[in-house]
Design a protein around this motif. Structure first.
Motif, mmCIF file in Angstrom:
data_model
loop_
_atom_site.group_PDB
_atom_site.id
_atom_site.type_symbol
_atom_site.label_atom_id
_atom_site.label_comp_id
_atom_site.label_asym_id
_atom_site.label_seq_id
_atom_site.Cartn_x
_atom_site.Cartn_y
_atom_site.Cartn_z
ATOM 1 N N ILE A 468 0.802 -1.399 -0.019
ATOM 2 C CA ILE A 468 0.039 -0.261 0.249
ATOM 3 C C ILE A 468 0.979 1.598 -0.312
ATOM 4 O O ILE A 468 0.549 2.326 -1.110
ATOM 5 N N ALA A 469 2.275 1.344 0.697
ATOM 6 C CA ALA A 469 3.140 2.660 0.318
ATOM 7 C C ALA A 469 3.706 2.338 -0.538
ATOM 8 O O ALA A 469 3.297 3.963 -0.862
ATOM 9 N N ALA A 470 4.099 1.572 -1.081
ATOM 10 C CA ALA A 470 4.472 1.813 -2.497
ATOM 11 C C ALA A 470 3.964 2.486 -3.469
ATOM 12 O O ALA A 470 4.094 2.718 -4.552
ATOM 13 N N PRO A 492 -6.485 -0.978 -0.874
ATOM 14 C CA PRO A 492 -5.642 -2.009 -0.136
ATOM 15 C C PRO A 492 -6.965 -3.213 -0.982
ATOM 16 O O PRO A 492 -8.138 -3.805 -0.741
ATOM 17 N N THR A 493 -5.956 -4.305 -0.980
ATOM 18 C CA THR A 493 -6.688 -6.341 -1.518
ATOM 19 C C THR A 493 -5.822 -6.683 -0.764
ATOM 20 O O THR A 493 -5.786 -6.593 0.162
ATOM 21 N N THR A 494 -6.636 -7.698 -1.855
ATOM 22 C CA THR A 494 -5.327 -9.145 -1.187
ATOM 23 C C THR A 494 -5.129 -10.133 -2.530
ATOM 24 O O THR A 494 -6.230 -9.287 -3.414
ATOM 25 N N ASP A 496 -4.570 -13.680 -2.731
ATOM 26 C CA ASP A 496 -4.180 -15.233 -2.413
ATOM 27 C C ASP A 496 -3.904 -15.109 -1.085
ATOM 28 O O ASP A 496 -2.822 -16.067 -0.347
ATOM 29 N N GLY A 497 -4.683 -14.090 -0.477
ATOM 30 C CA GLY A 497 -4.838 -14.076 0.913
ATOM 31 C C GLY A 497 -3.376 -13.270 1.665
ATOM 32 O O GLY A 497 -3.297 -12.979 2.606
ATOM 33 N N LEU A 498 -2.816 -12.757 0.303
ATOM 34 C CA LEU A 498 -1.238 -12.101 0.883
ATOM 35 C C LEU A 498 -1.995 -10.455 1.222
ATOM 36 O O LEU A 498 -2.762 -10.573 -0.063
ATOM 37 N N PRO A 499 -1.931 -9.788 1.595
ATOM 38 C CA PRO A 499 -1.693 -8.272 1.762
ATOM 39 C C PRO A 499 -1.357 -7.889 0.464
ATOM 40 O O PRO A 499 -0.510 -7.676 -0.173
ATOM 41 N N ALA A 500 -2.105 -7.078 -0.435
ATOM 42 C CA ALA A 500 -2.537 -6.561 -1.481
ATOM 43 C C ALA A 500 -2.424 -5.393 -1.637
ATOM 44 O O ALA A 500 -3.311 -4.261 -1.167
ATOM 45 N N ALA A 501 -1.935 -4.104 -2.937
ATOM 46 C CA ALA A 501 -2.773 -2.959 -3.155
ATOM 47 C C ALA A 501 -3.337 -2.563 -4.403
ATOM 48 O O ALA A 501 -2.044 -3.157 -5.366
ATOM 49 N N LEU A 502 -4.000 -2.403 -5.363
ATOM 50 C CA LEU A 502 -4.228 -2.144 -6.624
ATOM 51 C C LEU A 502 -4.631 -0.476 -6.874
ATOM 52 O O LEU A 502 -5.187 -0.020 -6.398
#
Length: 560
Positions: A468-470, A492-494, A496-502
């Motif tokens: 998310i910061a990136a 923020p999203t996920t 495959d179960g890992l924190p992610a950002a769109l």
């Protein structure tokens, strides 16, 4: 509960009320069901001697009852074989009633409970019928607002599909929240814009249809969660992954579950796709012609000049003409009762073409890259590369290096129209047939022959603050690196179960002829590395771009 209910369904049946006669002719029998908007009775039309269903609307008296009657009469004008037939709209003792055909058979929800999910062919048949029903309603300015399996009847003996329960339908322009503050509709099938309390339009019903098709294929809505808050979060900004059971219907589902209603598939295009599938067993490619909720495509794009590398950067260079960078548009709307606005997130992407120093907040290095840097790995045919438009073309040299590690093996076969590539940079994914690989010193690209579609992948060590910061750092630099940067969002999203950002945004594009471009970009941390995968395309071809994006993410296998 559907308007007409169903004989033999699991809905509790009340004792007959033969002593009650509505409007002097409709004698109520047993209760078929009860919902938030009304109670449905099996009844006998004593004037014509036929069985009917009567829905008693729970709208109170006075102006609200009068408004409900007006709306019910509008719905009664919808004539379509897949819309329940409304015989009469009456008022008795100050309460409105809708009299309609009694459909013998259970609902789609009943069938899913009893027999399990439908296959793709049967789902397509149901979807095609509902598209016809919704199209007929929308032509009269009527929105259903509660398209879900319980409101779809499957007529016994004929297989006829009937859309029912227009009891909460409204004319276009109404919102999700009623005059009393109650939520109108079923949250698991409600569009993101309605979750915001925004004006509803025909596109909102199309979102609900997309969720219904997923439910038909799997047995439950893709947004089913254990709490209302969880449902709202899922609808508004969880990663949308069409179920594997969708198979050949996946592009259609993706198009219907586009969070931006302006980009969502419309009735006409969705109907064209499903008609072709029902007839031929295959889904046609999405064309560039816009549907009712999709913008017109820009002017045709001329083939990329020889030697052109579509890295979508807009940085200064020594050539005579600068080249703009690509960007992404806003894709997800903020939730109604969830977190306040989710800030812009920036992922290191080919669109931002950011170095590691840039990802830490320092200015990106300037200078257009005109060819893969020495040592860049290449597999298969290389795309020619040159500097920005107007600069002299240079031939592409094919460099050969040893991959740092054997690429991972993909977990499943590529879908139709795609091939799985085991990239020398240590990852695997599915890319469309005909896409060619090229690189610069930081990223790998797979590009369509005409340069319109670009899939980018960047792998680097995980950075402070995570995805998310990136993404927010990249988003903050968007105006300076992407001419016409607009419609941008980071959520923020996920993955495959890992924190992610769109990250999504739109920018002006490489050339005036091509027009504006849009990008979908997702990054996530895994095993100490940050993976960044993105797809960009002209704004008139976003349904295909989203299909490529989802396929790349679904098939992506990181390196060890």
């Amino acid at each position: 509960m559907g308007l007409t209910g169903s004989r033999g369904s699991s809905v509790p049946q009340d004792e007959p009320r033969n002593e009650v006669v509505i409007a002097g002719r409709y004698r109520l029998g047993k209760r078929l069901g009860r919902g938030g908007m009304g109670t449905v009775w099996q009844a006998s039309d004593e004037l014509l001697g036929r069985s009917v269903a009567v829905k008693e609307l729970h709208v109170g008296e006075g102006k609200r009852a009068a408004g409900a009657l007006r709306e019910a009469r509008t719905v009664a004008q919808i004539k379509h074989p897949h819309v329940v037939v409304v015989h009469d709209v009456v008022e008795d003792d100050g309460r409105p009633y809708i009299v309609m055909e009694l459909v013998e058979g259970g609902s789609l929800a009943d069938r899913l409970t009893a027999d399990g999910p439908l296959d793709a062919g049967e789902t397509a048949r149901v979807g095609l019928a509902l598209l016809g029903a919704l199209g007929a309603a929308h032509e009269r300015g009527v929105l259903h607002r509660d398209v879900k399996p319980a409101n779809v009847l499957m007529e016994a003996g004929t297989g006829r599909v009937v859309l029912t329960d227009f009891g909460i339908a409204r004319l276009a322009g109404s919102t999700t929240i009623s005059d009393t503050g109650a939520f109108v509709g079923s949250p698991e099938y409600t569009s993101p814009e309605r979750m915001q309390g925004a004006d509803a339009g025909p596109a909102s019903d199309l979102w609900s249809l997309g969720a219904l098709l997923c439910a038909a294929l799997t047995g439950e809505s893709p947004f089913h969660r254990d709490s209302l808050g969880g449902v709202l979060h899922a609808v508004v900004h969880d990663e949308i992954r069409p179920p594997a059971q969708a198979g050949p219907l996946t592009p259609l589902v993706r198009g219907l579950l586009e969070r931006d209603p302006g980009r969502r598939l419309g009735v006409a295009e969705a109907r064209r796709m499903l008609s072709a599938y029902v007839t031929t067993g295959s889904l046609p490619l999405l064309g560039d012609a816009p549907g009712p909720h999709r913008p017109a495509a820009p002017a045709p794009v001329a083939p990329a000049p020889a030697g052109y590398t579509p890295t979508e950067r807009a940085t200064a260079h020594t050539g005579p003409a600068p080249k703009p960078r690509a960007g992404l548009r806003v894709g997800l709307v903020a939730a109604l009762v969830l977190a306040a606005v989710i800030g812009s997130v920036a992922v290191t992407s080919f669109l931002s073409d950011r170095t590691d120093a840039d990802a830490e907040g320092r200015p990106a290095a300037q200078g257009e890259r005109t060819a893969p840097s020495p040592g860049a790995a290449a597999t298969g045919p290389q795309s020619p590369v040159v500097s920005a438009p107007g600069a002299a073309a240079t031939a592409t040299a094919t460099a050969t290096v040893t991959a740092p590690a054997p690429p991972p093996q993909p977990g499943r076969a590529a879908p139709a129209g795609y091939r799985t590539v085991a990239d020398p940079d240590g990852f695997a994914l599915a890319v469309p047939l005909g896409f060619q690989r090229t690189t610069d010193d930081q990223r790998v690209f797979y590009v369509s022959a005409d340069g319109a579609f670009r899939i980018g992948i960047k792998v680097r060590p995980a950075s402070p603050g995570g995805p998310i910061a990136a993404m927010r750092r990249s988003d903050a630099d968007g105006p300076s690196t992407n001419p016409g940067y607009r419609d941008h969002s980071v959520v923020p999203t996920t993955h495959d179960g890992l924190p992610a950002a769109l990250w999504e945004f739109t920018w002006n594009g490489f050339t005036a002829a091509e027009g504006a471009r849009h990008t979908y970009d997702l990054c996530w941390d895994e095993n100490g590395r940050m993976y960044d995968v993105w797809v960009s395309a002209p704004v008139g071809r976003l349904a295909q771009a989203r299909a490529h994006f989802d396929t790349a993410l679904d098939s992506f296998v990181p390196g060890a």
